[in-house]
Design a protein around this motif. Structure first.
Motif, PDB file in Angstrom:
ATOM      1  N   ALA A  52       0.769  -1.191  -0.040  1.00 44.76           N
ATOM      2  CA  ALA A  52      -0.036  -0.021  -0.178  1.00 44.76           C
ATOM      3  C   ALA A  52       0.966   1.257  -0.076  1.00 44.76           C
ATOM      4  N   THR A  54       0.786   5.924  -0.761  1.00 45.71           N
ATOM      5  CA  THR A  54       0.152   6.993  -1.618  1.00 45.71           C
ATOM      6  C   THR A  54       0.993   7.157  -2.833  1.00 45.71           C
ATOM      7  N   LYS A  57       3.980   2.797  -4.523  1.00 42.81           N
ATOM      8  CA  LYS A  57       3.595   1.456  -4.480  1.00 42.81           C
ATOM      9  C   LYS A  57       3.604   0.540  -5.840  1.00 42.81           C
ATOM     10  N   GLY A 147      -6.470   3.098  -0.820  1.00 42.57           N
ATOM     11  CA  GLY A 147      -6.397   2.999   0.791  1.00 42.57           C
ATOM     12  C   GLY A 147      -5.800   1.899   1.331  1.00 42.57           C
ATOM     13  N   GLY A 148      -6.363   0.924   1.864  1.00 42.78           N
ATOM     14  CA  GLY A 148      -6.047  -0.337   2.373  1.00 42.78           C
ATOM     15  C   GLY A 148      -7.135  -0.971   3.109  1.00 42.78           C
ATOM     16  N   ASP A 151      -9.989  -1.576   1.023  1.00 40.87           N
ATOM     17  CA  ASP A 151      -9.734  -1.928  -0.315  1.00 40.87           C
ATOM     18  C   ASP A 151      -9.909  -3.784  -0.467  1.00 40.87           C
ATOM     19  N   ILE A 163       4.157  -0.693   3.222  1.00 36.34           N
ATOM     20  CA  ILE A 163       3.319   0.554   3.033  1.00 36.34           C
ATOM     21  C   ILE A 163       4.549   1.731   2.786  1.00 36.34           C
ATOM     22  N   ILE A 166       3.023   8.129   2.979  1.00 33.35           N
ATOM     23  CA  ILE A 166       1.582   8.739   3.242  1.00 33.35           C
ATOM     24  C   ILE A 166       1.777  10.188   2.535  1.00 33.35           C
ATOM     25  N   GLU A 184      -5.978   4.589   7.620  1.00 36.20           N
ATOM     26  CA  GLU A 184      -6.749   3.763   6.326  1.00 36.20           C
ATOM     27  C   GLU A 184      -5.663   3.020   5.622  1.00 36.20           C
ATOM     28  N   LYS A 185      -4.656   3.267   5.235  1.00 35.40           N
ATOM     29  CA  LYS A 185      -3.528   2.512   4.659  1.00 35.40           C
ATOM     30  C   LYS A 185      -3.027   1.374   5.603  1.00 35.40           C
TER      31      LYS A 185
END
Length: 432
Positions: A52, A54, A57, A147-148, A151, A163, A166, A184-185
């Motif tokens: 995950a 922003t 990824k 998001g995560g 998802d 991750i 962000i 969220e992630k």
């Protein structure tokens, strides 16, 4: 149905985030769980890595897949969105999912599609899991869509969660602060599953530490483990020297992904690789070196500082949010070229004003739009860009915009297409 009819059915029957935006986003995992249950829970039949973040990824997913593939593992890779062909989303050792499988899968789940009305993304996730299970992959790298926590990919229990970073993106769905977006992630963090965080940020590190502690999941931050000593780059390669903080050992890598932002992603990949080794995956140093030098050929990654022409140099770059544009502009500032020509298109639900204010005023702009409902119309983009001091002309078609930019450019100029993944997807490379 044949393959073309099958894809047409998926595009027209199911709500797609890429075209509709947040109205296509299902805020729970119910449909994915129903689909997987009907398919025999394929997501439980292969090992996986969940990625995950922003930005980065996609690159991190492809690099990890390349490393595992180079190490001799049969490696699945699920990413989104695709650029040209739907089958790009689902790959094994770089090869796209078979057309026949896509046809047969859709025929099989069609009654269920009619009954539960899943989204396009929910169906593609279930399809990927079914394919990986049928093909008995050793491991699959699964990229989060959005998001995560909610998802569709978040039904897996992976070997490792990653991750990347962000940033402020999709705030209408994920939250208005870095902490909210991180939460969220961070929803991909599972009980006792190790998690690697690519970038340590004072606002988000406590969120990840708390989430990991609550799940008894060991957490590590890549830039606590590795230091980027130096880098050199050309239009085709990125040479990186990385040092292990604890031992002081220095590693040198050559990446065929030349964007400077890959200097951040490589630390994430190296830390993830280190954790994979510790939990039993056999990955040799030489395999890492070879894989990173051939990510594109091993996995088919494209659109990340991708050179499609020389004299003038023409670059495709999928940077499409504030952080992505910031990193792209940083890269531009380190290059030597004549004049800059920017073919630009953005979707409506991004922070368009912030993105435009980051772009260089000293450039020739060619405003355009992808042919999806979410795209900001070229004329409106031109009007907003003018407020940021950016001047240029408009085009309804990105290929016409690019053709004009190339015609206006001198051999030592730089032409870049950016602002939207969907804009880059519409470029006809063979005609450039």
């Amino acid at each position: 149905m044949n393959y073309a009819e099958t894809i047409d059915y998926l595009y027209n029957k199911l709500p797609m985030f890429s075209t509709m935006g947040c109205t296509a986003f299902k805020k729970d995992l119910t449909n994915t769980l129903i689909l997987c249950e009907r398919l025999g829970n394929p997501h439980n039949k292969f090992k996986s890595i969940h990625v995950a973040g922003t930005n980065g990824k996609g690159s991190v997913s492809h690099m990890l897949a390349a490393i595992l593939q180079q190490s001799g593992y049969k490696t699945g890779l699920y990413t989104s969105p695709h650029l040209k062909d739907f089958r790009e989303r689902i790959r094994i050792n770089g090869d796209w999912v078979d057309e026949d499988f896509v046809i047969q899968f859709v025929e099989k789940v069609k009654p269920l599609i009619e009954k539960i009305q899943p989204s396009f993304f929910e169906i593609t996730v279930a399809m990927a899991f079914a394919y990986f299970a049928e093909q008995q992959v050793d491991i699959a790298v699964v990229e989060v869509g959005l998001g995560g926590r909610l998802d569709s990919t978040n039904v897996i229990t992976p070997e490792l969660a990653v991750i990347t970073n962000i940033g402020m993106d999709h705030t209408n769905m994920l939250g208005n602060t870095l902490e909210e977006i991180a939460a969220e992630k961070g929803g991909i963090i599972k009980e006792k599953v190790p998690v690697v965080i690519g970038e340590k940020h004072p606002a988000t590190a406590p969120v990840f530490t708390s989430l990991s502690s609550g799940k008894n999941a060991p957490v590590s931050f890549a830039n606590d483990q590795f230091i980027l000593n130096e880098y050199n780059f050309s239009h085709q390669f990125l040479e990186i020297q990385v040092q292990e903080r604890q031992s002081g050992t220095i590693h040198k890598y050559v990446l065929d992904l030349p964007g400077i932002y890959q200097t951040k992603n490589i630390l994430t990949v190296l830390q993830a690789t280190d954790i994979l080794r510790k939990i039993g995956w056999n990955i040799e140093d030489q395999d890492v070196f070879e894989a990173l030098q051939h990510v594109k050929s091993l996995t088919g990654l494209s659109g990340r500082w991708e050179i499609i022409k020389e004299n003038p140099t023409v670059v495709l770059e999928v940077a499409h949010n504030e952080d992505g544009i910031r990193q792209m502009v940083d890269h531009l500032g380190k290059l030597n070229f004549g004049n800059l020509h920017m073919v630009l298109g953005i979707v409506k639900d991004k922070d368009v004003t912030t993105m435009l204010n980051l772009l260089p005023q000293k450039a020739n702009y060619y405003f355009t739009n992808a042919h999806i409902p979410r795209a900001l119309e070229a004329k409106h983009l031109q009007e907003q860009a003018k407020l940021a001091g950016l001047k240029g002309i408009t085009f309804d078609n990105v290929n016409e915009a690019l053709k004009t930019a190339i015609a206006n450019a001198s051999p030592d100029d730089l032409v870049i297409v950016c602002g939207s993944i969907f804009l880059v997807a519409e470029i006809e490379k063979d005609e450039v």
